[in-house]
Design an enzyme around this catalytic site. Structure first.
Site, PDB file in Angstrom:
ATOM      1  N   TYR A  70       0.968  -1.287   0.102  1.00  0.00           N
ATOM      2  CA  TYR A  70       0.111  -0.087  -0.201  1.00  0.00           C
ATOM      3  C   TYR A  70       0.820   1.301  -0.135  1.00  0.00           C
ATOM      4  O   TYR A  70       0.419   2.280  -0.658  1.00  0.00           O
ATOM      5  CB  TYR A  70      -1.023   0.092   1.141  1.00  0.00           C
ATOM      6  CG  TYR A  70      -2.128  -0.825   0.932  1.00  0.00           C
ATOM      7  CD1 TYR A  70      -2.446  -2.258   1.479  1.00  0.00           C
ATOM      8  CD2 TYR A  70      -3.210  -0.420   0.061  1.00  0.00           C
ATOM      9  CE1 TYR A  70      -3.378  -2.951   1.126  1.00  0.00           C
ATOM     10  CE2 TYR A  70      -4.608  -0.974  -0.394  1.00  0.00           C
ATOM     11  CZ  TYR A  70      -4.329  -2.259   0.121  1.00  0.00           C
ATOM     12  OH  TYR A  70      -5.500  -3.078   0.031  1.00  0.00           O
ATOM     13  N   ASN A 105     -12.183   3.079  -7.423  1.00  0.00           N
ATOM     14  CA  ASN A 105     -10.748   3.519  -7.176  1.00  0.00           C
ATOM     15  C   ASN A 105     -10.707   3.964  -5.886  1.00  0.00           C
ATOM     16  O   ASN A 105     -11.794   4.427  -5.322  1.00  0.00           O
ATOM     17  CB  ASN A 105     -10.647   4.361  -8.269  1.00  0.00           C
ATOM     18  CG  ASN A 105     -10.530   3.835  -9.533  1.00  0.00           C
ATOM     19  OD1 ASN A 105     -10.628   2.491  -9.894  1.00  0.00           O
ATOM     20  ND2 ASN A 105     -10.625   4.768 -10.601  1.00  0.00           N
ATOM     21  N   HIS A 122     -15.146   1.453  -2.541  1.00  0.00           N
ATOM     22  CA  HIS A 122     -13.976   0.530  -1.986  1.00  0.00           C
ATOM     23  C   HIS A 122     -13.219   1.304  -1.099  1.00  0.00           C
ATOM     24  O   HIS A 122     -12.228   0.807  -0.838  1.00  0.00           O
ATOM     25  CB  HIS A 122     -13.414  -0.112  -3.216  1.00  0.00           C
ATOM     26  CG  HIS A 122     -14.178  -1.001  -4.057  1.00  0.00           C
ATOM     27  ND1 HIS A 122     -13.821  -1.321  -5.192  1.00  0.00           N
ATOM     28  CD2 HIS A 122     -15.197  -1.749  -3.723  1.00  0.00           C
ATOM     29  CE1 HIS A 122     -14.763  -2.144  -5.712  1.00  0.00           C
ATOM     30  NE2 HIS A 122     -15.647  -2.401  -4.946  1.00  0.00           N
ATOM     31  N   CYS A 130      -8.044   1.634  12.645  1.00  0.00           N
ATOM     32  CA  CYS A 130      -7.234   0.576  13.116  1.00  0.00           C
ATOM     33  C   CYS A 130      -7.854  -0.670  12.848  1.00  0.00           C
ATOM     34  O   CYS A 130      -8.902  -0.705  12.503  1.00  0.00           O
ATOM     35  CB  CYS A 130      -7.123   0.792  14.560  1.00  0.00           C
ATOM     36  SG  CYS A 130      -8.777   0.872  15.495  1.00  0.00           S
ATOM     37  N   THR A 194     -13.386  -0.132 -16.559  1.00  0.00           N
ATOM     38  CA  THR A 194     -13.571  -1.182 -15.389  1.00  0.00           C
ATOM     39  C   THR A 194     -13.887  -2.482 -16.338  1.00  0.00           C
ATOM     40  O   THR A 194     -14.346  -2.615 -17.400  1.00  0.00           O
ATOM     41  CB  THR A 194     -14.722  -0.775 -14.494  1.00  0.00           C
ATOM     42  OG1 THR A 194     -14.786  -2.082 -13.431  1.00  0.00           O
ATOM     43  CG2 THR A 194     -15.938  -0.848 -15.125  1.00  0.00           C
ATOM     44  N   ASN A 219     -13.669   2.005 -22.909  1.00  0.00           N
ATOM     45  CA  ASN A 219     -12.795   0.932 -22.568  1.00  0.00           C
ATOM     46  C   ASN A 219     -11.820   0.492 -23.912  1.00  0.00           C
ATOM     47  O   ASN A 219     -12.359   0.644 -24.897  1.00  0.00           O
ATOM     48  CB  ASN A 219     -13.243  -0.373 -22.059  1.00  0.00           C
ATOM     49  CG  ASN A 219     -12.441  -1.296 -21.314  1.00  0.00           C
ATOM     50  OD1 ASN A 219     -11.197  -1.381 -21.662  1.00  0.00           O
ATOM     51  ND2 ASN A 219     -12.799  -1.650 -20.084  1.00  0.00           N
TER      52      ASN A 219
END
Ligand code: BV8
Length: 254
Positions: A70, A105, A122, A130, A194, A219
């Site tokens: 990440y 995203n 998302h 935490c 997507t 796309n």
């Protein structure tokens, strides 16, 4: 592309829209230099499958490793700038009565491009919580001085995690509920970048189509949403969207 009849019919549908939903995936950020999920990364992370890393189990099993993945992505998102595709989407808000952006995203680029109504299905990787989920709303600066990876929650000492939805985790109820309601009520849905394989997000274009909306799919290659799309515009968002929005502006100004 501007004379392409498909672009013209997409622009006509958009110019007439009263309730537009723009649904985006990782492809809309590709031209900002951010790797998509299913196209192989270059460099260090090329040999790892994001599907294996973006899970609670992976994080609990190898917290420092997943945190490093990440961190690599935070860096890419921080170094990235919205591309012409993000900006074209943001411009639609100034041309049309109602525009909502629903994104898969987690990079925050739609907001940085100026879109004001963005639903993050998302989550957002620049927000942290935490592991227990009890304490949320942290940003990178809140634990800048910590060397430990992953850093610890300032309130309870639990390991911190990005405030994103991992595979096998439920989407934030308010986000998916509002996204589904908007998709069922929109008259046009513009889908950009997507592969249409991740659910429940990928169900949204089908919800819109079933409700009678015109679904437009942008796309460079065919994706799993072809059955829902009435108009397919082949090409990268950074090229197709500015031309599409220019055509919408022409239709509106006559
Ligand atoms: C859920 C955040 C249930 C993290 C992401 C087994 C167990 C549990 C669940 C499942 C299971 N099997 C299946 C599922 C459901 C699962 C799922 O759908 N799996 C798929 C893969 C089969 N879904 C879930 O797990 C979801 N949760 O079901 O929970 C539940 C319910 C109640 C209670 C408890 C549990 C959660 C899914 C969310 C996962 N998190 N991201 C992170 O990013 O680190 S998803 C991840 O994939 C990203 O968000 C990404 O955006 C998203 C979708 O991928 P795309 O955006 O489409 O990106 P992709 O790379 O695939 O495609 C890019 C496209 O762009 C391509 O088509 C390409 O051609 C195009 N492109 C390339 N260049 C350009 C371009 N387009 C335009 N311009 C260009 N220049």
């Amino acid at each position: 592309m501007a004379q392409d009849p498909r672009v013209q019919s997409a622009a006509r549908a958009l110019a007439r829209s009263r309730r537009l939903v723009v649904f985006t995936g990782a492809g809309v950020s590709k031209e900002s230099g951010i790797a998509t999920f299913r196209e192989p990364e270059t460099g260090l992370w090329a040999q790892y499958d994001p599907m294996e890393l973006a899970t609670y189990e992976a994080y609990v099993r190898r917290p420092a490793f997943v945190w490093s993945w990440y961190e690599h992505r935070f860096g890419a998102a921080a170094a990235a700038a919205p591309n012409p595709g993000h900006r074209a989407i943001a411009e639609l808000e100034h041309l049309l009565p109602r525009v909502s952006v629903v994104t898969q995203n987690i990079d925050g680029l739609h907001q940085r491009a100026g879109s004001s109504d963005v639903i993050e299905l998302h989550g957002n990787m620049l927000r942290f919580k935490c592991l227990s989920g009890r304490h949320t709303g942290f940003v990178l600066d809140d634990f800048a001085g910590q060397d430990e990876k992953p850093p610890r929650c300032p309130d309870c000492g639990d390991p911190l995690r990005p405030d994103v939805v991992w595979f096998g985790e439920a989407l934030p109820a308010d986000a998916i509920d509002r996204a589904q309601a908007l998709s069922a009520a929109c008259d046009v849905m513009l889908v950009v970048g997507t592969s249409g394989v991740v659910y429940p997000a990928a169900g949204l274009p089908f919800l819109a189509a079933e409700a009678g909306a015109t679904v437009i799919d942008v796309n460079p290659e065919r994706d799993a949403l072809a059955a829902a799309a009435e108009i397919f515009l082949r090409g990268p968002g950074g090229e197709v969207l500015p031309q599409l929005v220019a055509s919408v502006r022409e239709h509106l100004t006559g």
